[in-house]
Each structure stands twice: as C-alpha cells, then as structure tokens.
Write an enzyme that holds these catalytic residues in place. Structure first.
Site, PDB file in Angstrom:
ATOM      1  N   LYS A  66      30.522   6.301   8.530  1.00  0.00           N
ATOM      2  CA  LYS A  66      31.284   7.333   9.242  1.00  0.00           C
ATOM      3  C   LYS A  66      30.467   8.043  10.318  1.00  0.00           C
ATOM      4  O   LYS A  66      31.012   8.511  11.304  1.00  0.00           O
ATOM      5  CB  LYS A  66      31.866   8.342   8.261  1.00  0.00           C
ATOM      6  N   GLU A 108      39.970  16.485   9.241  1.00  0.00           N
ATOM      7  CA  GLU A 108      40.447  16.473   7.866  1.00  0.00           C
ATOM      8  C   GLU A 108      39.436  15.684   7.031  1.00  0.00           C
ATOM      9  O   GLU A 108      38.666  14.891   7.566  1.00  0.00           O
ATOM     10  CB  GLU A 108      41.805  15.785   7.790  1.00  0.00           C
ATOM     11  N   SER A 150      29.908  -0.482   3.103  1.00  0.00           N
ATOM     12  CA  SER A 150      30.227   0.650   3.983  1.00  0.00           C
ATOM     13  C   SER A 150      29.489   1.937   3.634  1.00  0.00           C
ATOM     14  O   SER A 150      29.272   2.779   4.503  1.00  0.00           O
ATOM     15  CB  SER A 150      31.737   0.890   3.986  1.00  0.00           C
TER      16      SER A 150
HETATM   17  C1  PLP Z   1      35.695   6.671   4.167  1.00  0.00           C
HETATM   18  C2  PLP Z   1      35.078   5.471   3.574  1.00  0.00           C
HETATM   19  C3  PLP Z   1      35.746   4.222   3.555  1.00  0.00           C
HETATM   20  C4  PLP Z   1      37.158   4.042   4.009  1.00  0.00           C
HETATM   21  O1  PLP Z   1      37.414   4.295   5.341  1.00  0.00           O
HETATM   22  P1  PLP Z   1      37.681   3.155   6.402  1.00  0.00           P
HETATM   23  O2  PLP Z   1      38.130   3.913   7.587  1.00  0.00           O
HETATM   24  O3  PLP Z   1      38.723   2.238   5.853  1.00  0.00           O
HETATM   25  O4  PLP Z   1      36.397   2.460   6.623  1.00  0.00           O
HETATM   26  C5  PLP Z   1      35.070   3.126   3.061  1.00  0.00           C
HETATM   27  N1  PLP Z   1      33.812   3.234   2.576  1.00  0.00           N
HETATM   28  C6  PLP Z   1      33.160   4.405   2.572  1.00  0.00           C
HETATM   29  C7  PLP Z   1      31.779   4.440   2.008  1.00  0.00           C
HETATM   30  C8  PLP Z   1      33.751   5.559   3.060  1.00  0.00           C
HETATM   31  O5  PLP Z   1      33.089   6.731   3.039  1.00  0.00           O
END
Ligand code: PLP
Length: 397
Positions: free
Chosen positions: A94, A116, A382
């Site tokens: 993010k 948000e 992610s």
């Molecule tokens: C917020 C988040 C997601 C989901 O958001 P996407 O916009 O679909 O990427 C996935 N993995 C992590 C670690 C997150 O913090």
C-alpha cells in the site's frame, strides 16, 4: 491474445469494457477531472517521477526482492517464488500508492489527505505518507474496526492522523468509504481523496494501477534474471485489486504467462459468508463506479466477509472485471481455513509470516504447485503478517 486488448487503459469516460466510469455528482466529477489532468501532467513530468522513484527506493525500500522458496518447492513440486512486498516500509504494497497519492496531492496544492480504512493498513500507509510530506490526514474508520484493529489505530495516531469513527450501518469499511466521500465533498478544494485500492470512480483505478505497476515491472525483470525465463503462473490475492493489478500489469502482454486472481471464499458460498465479488457478484454500482458486486436478489449491496479484513470489500476494481470477462486472468477462490493453513505453512517452511490477505495467494499457489510439478510459479506476497498474529493466536485453532 491481442496485446493491446488485454492491457488496456480506460476510455475517455473511465470504462474498461463496460466496467468503471464515474457516477459522482457534477461538482465532484469536475474535481476528479482536475485530478485526472494533474495526474497525466505529473507522470509526464520528470521532476515528479524522479521524486516518486527516489521515495520508493530510499524511503519505502524498493526494489523489494524476489525470493525462491526452496523448502516449499521441494515439498510441493513446482518452483515457487515470492515477490516480497511484505518487506516494504509499513509492511505491504500500500505504501506504493500512498506515496504517489500524497505527492499528487502536494502537486495540486492540497493540504490534507482524506482516506477510508478497513483493517487499518491503508490508513497507516496514508498517515505515513502524510507525515512525510507535511499534510494533514483524516482517516475514516468503522467503529467496529477501530476496536478490532487497535494496533493500527495506535500507529495512525502516533503518526499524527485524525481518526474519525464511523457509526452507521455495519460500522465497517463500506460505511467508512461512504462517510469519507461525504466529508471529501465538503473539503475537496483543500483536500485530496486518497483511495486505498484500484477501485472507485475514474480516474482512481487508473491512478492506483500506475503507482502499483512498479511491482510487476520489477518482478518481471527480477524473475528473468533469476530463472532465465518468465514464470508459467503468476498469482495474487484480490480485495479491491491493487496489488494484483500492479503485479499483473507486468505480465498481461506475455500471453504464455497464466495469471490468477485469488478471491476470499471466507466461510462459504452463501451471500454474506465471503467477499468473492468476481466469482459471485453481479454488475452493479458501488461508490460511484460499475463493477461486479455482491448483492442480494433485490440489488442491495451484501455484507462482505473474509478472515482477512483487507479483502472484505463487496466490489472489485473495474479492470479486474474486464480481465475476467475477456478471460485473460483466471479468478478463483480460497477459504478462510485454507488461507490460515497457508499462513502457518509459509511461516514454518520458509520463515516468512504472511498477511492473511497474502495467505490466500500462497494457498492457491500450493494447489497449483501440486498440479504443475515441473513449472514455475510467482506469487505476490502483498504484505507481512505482524498485524494478524494476535488474531490468529486468539481466534484460530
Ligand atoms: C489491503 C491489502 C490487500 C488487499 O488490497 P488489494 O487492493 O486487493 O491489493 C492485500 N494484501 C495486503 C497485505 C493488504 O494490506
């Protein structure tokens, strides 16, 4: 597969095929037009892109590495690699779009970011970027989430953000977006909306994809350097779709690379038990854009659920809906239980504690590995699991 047809940009009105668009009232539509113009100027201005690159490298810690997972590969068959977005500053992908949005806000002369957050990850990334760039920061968060996600709430407060508790409806993410939009519509002259995923009205899905595409660009080059070839399979989890679209954008034109978006099946297939918007959703409009949306037979937006709070949004980014429709990306589901098993499996086999969101992609990759034992799989990790440790230990046997 036709290259240009896969990796499309939205049309003039912000549509990817029939998905996307901008259904905001006119005042805000005009402001979003200004954001689109400022964005297009910015990404063609070397000063802006140099500053973003500098921050990604020296502040966020990019490029994140690609790791070959030897132990999992030995155990499951295929060669499994991870793109390590968990190693970024603040612990997830993010920060890539938060830094971009904050830079864009400054360029437009704004003094505040409004965002948000559900689990608090986007709130923390936004509060971080705001602190760095000297912007005020208002974070809208459901009252239920404020209690549930205390560590992230504490982090945001330490970073100087103002947390606004949202008391309407289910007091979670969807209502937080609703109220953040209302606040923004009163303050748009001095504030910038900093959306948390590749969703929302045009131009945000396009902007977020641009800022997240660094993942796919890096991963493609790193993978070729390590393995001499492209991966056979690329896997990412899909909440709103930002980490997945960032990863996929590096491979959409490689027709031999199979792409998989993994949605949360939660507790099961019933409405309200999952957040698998592409798998079970129908065309609808939420938060001023058209997408595949979880809704009941009367068209009311359903509550979304996943053990991974970052995935429990009832809609999904418009480009994913398009890629699903043309069949370029295969979207599939993983349950809470499977994700939790993968959370432990990655921790114990490789010494990496993944976020519960990312664990969905890991679980799916392990299934693929069994089916394709000689092939190469790249998984977008992610985020890291620090935020989930207490929850997993206290709630899951
Ligand atoms: C917020 C988040 C997601 C989901 O958001 P996407 O916009 O679909 O990427 C996935 N993995 C992590 C670690 C997150 O913090």
């Amino acid at each position: 597969m036709n290259e240009t047809k896969c990796n499309i940009k939205p049309d003039q009105l912000g549509y990817f095929g029939k998905f996307g668009g901008n259904y905001l009232p006119d005042v805000l539509k005009n402001e979003f037009k200004r954001i689109e113009e400022a964005f297009n100027e910015a990404i063609n201005d070397k000063k802006f892109t140099d500053e973003l690159d500098y921050l990604l490298k020296h502040y966020a810690g990019r490029p994140s590495p690609v790791s070959f997972a030897k132990n999992l590969s030995d155990k499951y068959g295929a060669q499994i690699y991870f793109k390590r977005e968990d190693l970024n500053h603040t612990g997830a992908h993010k920060i890539n779009h938060s830094l971009g949005e904050a830079l864009l806000a400054k360029r437009m002369g704004k003094t505040k970011l409004i965002a948000e957050t559900g689990a608090g990850q986007h709130g923390v990334a936004t509060a971080t970027a705001a602190a760095l760039m000297g912007l005020d920061c208002d974070i809208y968060m459901g009252a239920v989430d404020i209690i549930k996600e205390k560590p992230n709430v504490d982090r945001m407060r330490i970073l100087g953000a103002n947390i606004i508790s949202v008391e309407s409806g289910t007091k979670t993410l969807k209502e937080a977006v609703d109220e953040a939009f209302v606040a923004y519509s009163k303050e748009y002259e001095t504030a910038m909306y900093a959306i948390g995923s590749a969703v929302g009205p045009h131009p945000f899905p396009m902007i977020i994809e641009y800022f997240q595409s660094v993942i796919g660009r890096e991963a493609r080059a790193q993978f070729i350097e390590m393995a001499d070839v492209l991966p056979d399979h690329v896997v990412a989890c899909v909440g709103g779709g930002s980490n997945a679209i960032g990863m996929f954008s590096g491979f959409l034109d490689d027709e031999n690379v199979k792409l998989y978006g993994v949605e949360p099946l939660g507790k099961g297939v019933k409405l309200g038990e999952n957040a698998a918007s592409i798998t079970y959703g129908k065309e609808g409009i939420l938060h001023a854009f058209k997408c595949l949306l979880l809704q009941d037979e009367n068209g009311n937006v359903a509550n979304a659920y996943s053990v991974a709070s970052g995935l429990d949004y009832p809609g999904v980014g418009p480009k994913h809906c398009y890629l699903h429709e043309i069949g370029r990306v295969h979207y599939d589901v993983i349950t809470d239980r499977e994700a939790i098993d993968a959370f432990y499996e990655l921790s114990r086999q490789e010494g990496i504690i993944p976020a519960l969101e990312s664990s969905h992609a890991v679980a799916y990759a392990l299934k693929l590995a069994k089916e394709h034992p000689t092939e190469k799989i790249l998984v977008n990790l992610s985020g890291r699991g620090d935020k989930d440790i207490e929850f997993v230990l206290n709630n899951i046997k």
